[in-house]
Design a protein around this motif. Structure first.
Motif, PDB file in Angstrom:
ATOM      1  N   ILE A  38     -58.582 -17.438 -19.051  1.00 16.57           N
ATOM      2  CA  ILE A  38     -59.232 -17.391 -20.330  1.00 16.57           C
ATOM      3  C   ILE A  38     -60.689 -17.512 -19.920  1.00 16.57           C
ATOM      4  O   ILE A  38     -61.574 -16.526 -20.452  1.00 16.57           O
ATOM      5  CB  ILE A  38     -58.644 -18.302 -21.340  1.00 16.57           C
ATOM      6  N   ASP A  39     -61.126 -18.334 -19.027  1.00  7.33           N
ATOM      7  CA  ASP A  39     -62.242 -18.475 -18.700  1.00  7.33           C
ATOM      8  C   ASP A  39     -62.985 -17.335 -17.928  1.00  7.33           C
ATOM      9  O   ASP A  39     -64.061 -16.584 -18.285  1.00  7.33           O
ATOM     10  CB  ASP A  39     -62.539 -19.607 -17.529  1.00  7.33           C
ATOM     11  N   HIS A  40     -62.041 -16.636 -17.026  1.00  9.28           N
ATOM     12  CA  HIS A  40     -62.571 -15.381 -16.466  1.00  9.28           C
ATOM     13  C   HIS A  40     -62.821 -14.169 -17.694  1.00  9.28           C
ATOM     14  O   HIS A  40     -63.746 -13.630 -17.214  1.00  9.28           O
ATOM     15  CB  HIS A  40     -61.395 -14.976 -15.577  1.00  9.28           C
ATOM     16  N   LYS A  41     -61.756 -14.201 -18.262  1.00  3.65           N
ATOM     17  CA  LYS A  41     -61.966 -13.253 -19.396  1.00  3.65           C
ATOM     18  C   LYS A  41     -63.312 -13.383 -20.199  1.00  3.65           C
ATOM     19  O   LYS A  41     -63.901 -12.368 -20.456  1.00  3.65           O
ATOM     20  CB  LYS A  41     -60.728 -13.104 -19.927  1.00  3.65           C
ATOM     21  N   SER A  42     -63.535 -14.404 -20.638  1.00  5.16           N
ATOM     22  CA  SER A  42     -64.599 -14.686 -21.417  1.00  5.16           C
ATOM     23  C   SER A  42     -66.019 -14.226 -20.838  1.00  5.16           C
ATOM     24  O   SER A  42     -67.060 -13.871 -21.485  1.00  5.16           O
ATOM     25  CB  SER A  42     -64.427 -16.005 -22.110  1.00  5.16           C
ATOM     26  N   PRO A 118     -52.021 -10.599 -15.047  1.00  6.82           N
ATOM     27  CA  PRO A 118     -52.529 -11.769 -14.694  1.00  6.82           C
ATOM     28  C   PRO A 118     -53.019 -11.738 -13.305  1.00  6.82           C
ATOM     29  O   PRO A 118     -54.012 -12.283 -12.930  1.00  6.82           O
ATOM     30  CB  PRO A 118     -51.449 -12.702 -15.214  1.00  6.82           C
ATOM     31  N   GLU A 119     -52.069 -11.223 -12.588  1.00  9.28           N
ATOM     32  CA  GLU A 119     -52.398 -11.500 -10.996  1.00  9.28           C
ATOM     33  C   GLU A 119     -53.737 -10.753 -10.583  1.00  9.28           C
ATOM     34  O   GLU A 119     -54.452 -11.093  -9.793  1.00  9.28           O
ATOM     35  CB  GLU A 119     -51.154 -10.916 -10.120  1.00  9.28           C
ATOM     36  N   VAL A 120     -53.969  -9.501 -11.283  1.00 11.91           N
ATOM     37  CA  VAL A 120     -55.216  -8.937 -11.051  1.00 11.91           C
ATOM     38  C   VAL A 120     -56.441  -9.582 -11.507  1.00 11.91           C
ATOM     39  O   VAL A 120     -57.290 -10.081 -10.789  1.00 11.91           O
ATOM     40  CB  VAL A 120     -55.389  -7.539 -11.875  1.00 11.91           C
ATOM     41  N   VAL A 121     -56.272 -10.276 -12.728  1.00  9.99           N
ATOM     42  CA  VAL A 121     -57.460 -10.975 -13.512  1.00  9.99           C
ATOM     43  C   VAL A 121     -57.861 -12.015 -12.263  1.00  9.99           C
ATOM     44  O   VAL A 121     -58.746 -12.471 -12.057  1.00  9.99           O
ATOM     45  CB  VAL A 121     -56.971 -11.613 -14.780  1.00  9.99           C
ATOM     46  N   ALA A 122     -56.671 -12.897 -11.943  1.00 11.60           N
ATOM     47  CA  ALA A 122     -56.992 -13.948 -11.005  1.00 11.60           C
ATOM     48  C   ALA A 122     -57.799 -13.605  -9.908  1.00 11.60           C
ATOM     49  O   ALA A 122     -58.308 -14.562  -9.162  1.00 11.60           O
ATOM     50  CB  ALA A 122     -55.294 -14.292 -10.702  1.00 11.60           C
ATOM     51  N   GLN A 123     -57.755 -12.364  -9.170  1.00 15.82           N
ATOM     52  CA  GLN A 123     -58.629 -12.238  -8.032  1.00 15.82           C
ATOM     53  C   GLN A 123     -60.173 -11.679  -8.493  1.00 15.82           C
ATOM     54  O   GLN A 123     -60.833 -11.768  -7.622  1.00 15.82           O
ATOM     55  CB  GLN A 123     -58.033 -10.820  -7.623  1.00 15.82           C
ATOM     56  N   LYS A 124     -60.587 -12.043  -9.962  1.00 18.70           N
ATOM     57  CA  LYS A 124     -61.806 -11.602  -9.979  1.00 18.70           C
ATOM     58  C   LYS A 124     -62.592 -12.636  -9.907  1.00 18.70           C
ATOM     59  O   LYS A 124     -62.248 -13.723  -9.723  1.00 18.70           O
ATOM     60  CB  LYS A 124     -61.785 -11.198 -11.613  1.00 18.70           C
ATOM     61  N   ALA A 125     -63.765 -12.434 -10.266  1.00 18.80           N
ATOM     62  CA  ALA A 125     -65.242 -13.489  -9.788  1.00 18.80           C
ATOM     63  C   ALA A 125     -64.696 -14.816 -10.617  1.00 18.80           C
ATOM     64  O   ALA A 125     -64.085 -14.943 -11.624  1.00 18.80           O
ATOM     65  CB  ALA A 125     -66.294 -13.078 -10.266  1.00 18.80           C
ATOM     66  N   THR A 126     -65.225 -15.922  -9.788  1.00 17.24           N
ATOM     67  CA  THR A 126     -64.780 -17.405 -10.635  1.00 17.24           C
ATOM     68  C   THR A 126     -66.015 -17.791 -11.242  1.00 17.24           C
ATOM     69  O   THR A 126     -67.058 -17.997 -10.601  1.00 17.24           O
ATOM     70  CB  THR A 126     -64.772 -18.386  -9.452  1.00 17.24           C
ATOM     71  N   LEU A 127     -65.744 -17.739 -12.556  1.00 19.94           N
ATOM     72  CA  LEU A 127     -66.713 -17.960 -13.520  1.00 19.94           C
ATOM     73  C   LEU A 127     -66.083 -18.832 -14.565  1.00 19.94           C
ATOM     74  O   LEU A 127     -65.146 -18.650 -14.890  1.00 19.94           O
ATOM     75  CB  LEU A 127     -67.525 -16.968 -14.191  1.00 19.94           C
ATOM     76  N   SER A 128     -66.623 -20.197 -15.167  1.00 17.76           N
ATOM     77  CA  SER A 128     -65.960 -20.695 -15.885  1.00 17.76           C
ATOM     78  C   SER A 128     -66.622 -21.078 -17.261  1.00 17.76           C
ATOM     79  O   SER A 128     -67.181 -20.492 -18.144  1.00 17.76           O
ATOM     80  CB  SER A 128     -64.822 -21.705 -15.288  1.00 17.76           C
TER      81      SER A 128
END
Ligand code: 4YB
Length: 458
Positions: A38-42, A118-128
């Motif tokens: 959710i943090d990534h998506k937001s 979800p597995e694709v999202v997990a690879q995206k940039a880490t921003l929280s």
């Protein structure tokens, strides 16, 4: 139920990071994993320009059917303090621009072409965390279209506090705890789907997503589900087993006692609810019994009957309707929502008598379609039926029946069966089979659509 003073997924990440939050077909996500998604998506939405206070329409993938990507987008928009309007992906494309203009919404997130696993999202940039607005339960958080049985749909505005208040009464009644798993068995664009999400978030339970599986299969790993009566009929008619499923909250339409008896015989505990979009789902509910009522008001809700109309007050009530970017008042008098549902107290519980607006007259006699429908539904080959008024020069209007299902009785068979059950003026003069395309992916068939279809034929 624990007091929630933060985004529930952050709360549960702190309290039980490794507990399972989401159950997909072949994968489970813990609260820690979900909160990270959710943090990534937001962060992604924020980078796309979504801002706090902005109303954003959200359309899921038709095939994805209430999938993880849609849920994630819904929760991420909330976390940005945007006001999220989930829409039915089967909404006629032509009506969408007019709807958004009328509501005053200029941003639409359409997941139809971008299915994110979800597995694709997990690879995206880490921003929280900077992409989490402050948890402020009193602000407008969601817009939900009313079913619009008459006229254009309205968008009911709910706060986070209203969703949590709605969840509270239901989880208490049904003893729903973190050890249970509720299937997201109804669409997120409907208040009944959001009701499931907020019960799950309130107690830190498991949420099962069908993730492409048929209903019966997804139910096998769920303990709870919300179903409209037709869904439960279809489930029981199919040979599929839903072992594991314990409790089903029924609602959205009149609940036939025969359906409850059949479900209980195969070990499904049924609960009968009555609610509306404006009240963020369930207002009254009970453990099913032999009586036709819908129980009593849950915690935080009040019901009164004025001139046979049900009126409601609730801590889960919408702030108003969203129109042209502004809040419009609900149809209320002195804080009581006028539902236009007819009702009465009987045997110490609320009974629903049908929509006051559906009443029509035939030769001077009043016909409440729901009353006739309830009787006809007792026929062994009728699961669902609509009584529709058609114009008649002699009587003013006369009733026509529209039956869901191919295997239904003929008009003569039905009328022979109903001879002593219906008064002469209540007897339908014609019978049609409901066409499949009137189902449109919503949770209910619109009576208005059936009426237009019948009148075009008649
Ligand atoms: C009824 C009715 C009833 C509504 N008898 N007419 O979580 C839940 O409570 C739930 C569980 C399973 C299925 C649905 C639900 C809902 O939320 C349903 C909420 C809903 O239907 N909202 S609506 O705005 O689309 O329609 C409201 C109208 O539906 C009411 O005004 C009634 O006319 C009718 N209705 N429950 C008879 N038990």
């Amino acid at each position: 139920m624990a007091a929630i003073n933060d985004w529930p997924w952050h709360h549960w990440r702190r309290r039980s990071p490794n507990a399972a939050a989401i159950f997909l077909a072949n994968k489970t996500l813990t609260w820690a994993e979900l909160a990270r998604e959710i943090d990534h998506k937001s962060a992604e939405f924020s980078a796309q320009g979504v801002r706090a206070g902005e109303a954003v329409a959200l359309i899921g993938d038709v095939r994805g059917n209430n999938g993880f990507d849609l849920l994630l987008a819904y929760l991420a928009l909330l976390q940005l303090a945007a006001c999220c309007l989930p829409l039915n992906p089967q909404l006629a494309a032509g009506t969408l621009p007019a709807l958004l203009t009328r509501l005053g919404i200029s941003r639409l997130i359409d997941l139809t072409h971008e299915v994110i696993r979800p597995e694709v999202v997990a690879q995206k940039a880490t921003l929280s965390h900077q992409h989490a607005a402050v948890w402020s339960p009193a602000r407008a958080a969601t817009l939900t279209l009313t079913s619009g049985s008459n006229g254009l749909p309205k968008a009911a505005v709910h706060t986070l506090a209203a969703h949590i208040a709605s969840a509270e009464g239901v989880v208490e009644l049904m003893s729903f705890t973190h050890q249970h798993r509720w299937l997201l068995s109804l669409p997120l664009f409907h208040v009944s789907g959001q009701g499931i999400v907020w019960r799950w978030l309130s107690v830190g339970a498991g949420l099962v997503l069908s993730d492409g599986r048929p209903l019966a299969q997804a139910l096998q790993c769920s303990t709870h589900a919300s179903l409209v009566p037709t869904q439960l009929w279809r489930l029981l008619e199919s040979s599929a087993s839903a072992a594991g499923l314990c409790d089903v909250l029924l609602g959205g339409a009149d609940i036939p006692p025969a359906l409850i008896q059949r479900a209980e015989r195969v070990g499904i505990r049924c609960w009968c609810g009555y609610g509306m979009t404006e009240t963020a789902s369930t207002v009254t509910a009970k453990r099913a019994d032999d009586l036709p009522g819908v129980g009593n008001p849950l915690k935080g809700r009040e019901v009164r009957i004025v001139n046979q109309e049900i009126q409601l007050r609730a801590t889960s009530m919408a702030l108003g309707y969203w129109l042209q970017g502004r809040l419009q008042p609900l149809n209320e008098s002195g804080g009581w929502l006028r539902t236009r549902d007819g009702g009465e107290w009987q045997n110490g519980e609320l009974n629903i008598n049908g929509r006051l607006d559906n009443l029509f007259f035939s030769g001077g006699e009043g016909i409440q379609p729901e009353e006739v429908e309830r009787i006809l539904r007792e026929h062994p080959r009728v699961n669902s039926v609509f009584i529709i008024p058609v114009d008649d020069t002699q009587y003013g209007q006369r009733p026509v029946a529209v039956i869901d299902g191919e295997e239904g009785p003929t008009l003569t068979e039905l009328m022979d069966w109903a001879r002593v059950k219906l008064a002469g003026f209540q007897r339908p003069i014609a019978l049609f089979t409901l066409p499949e395309d009137l189902q449109r992916g919503g949770i209910k068939v619109s009576r208005r659509d059936v009426l237009h279809w019948v009148r075009a034929k008649y």
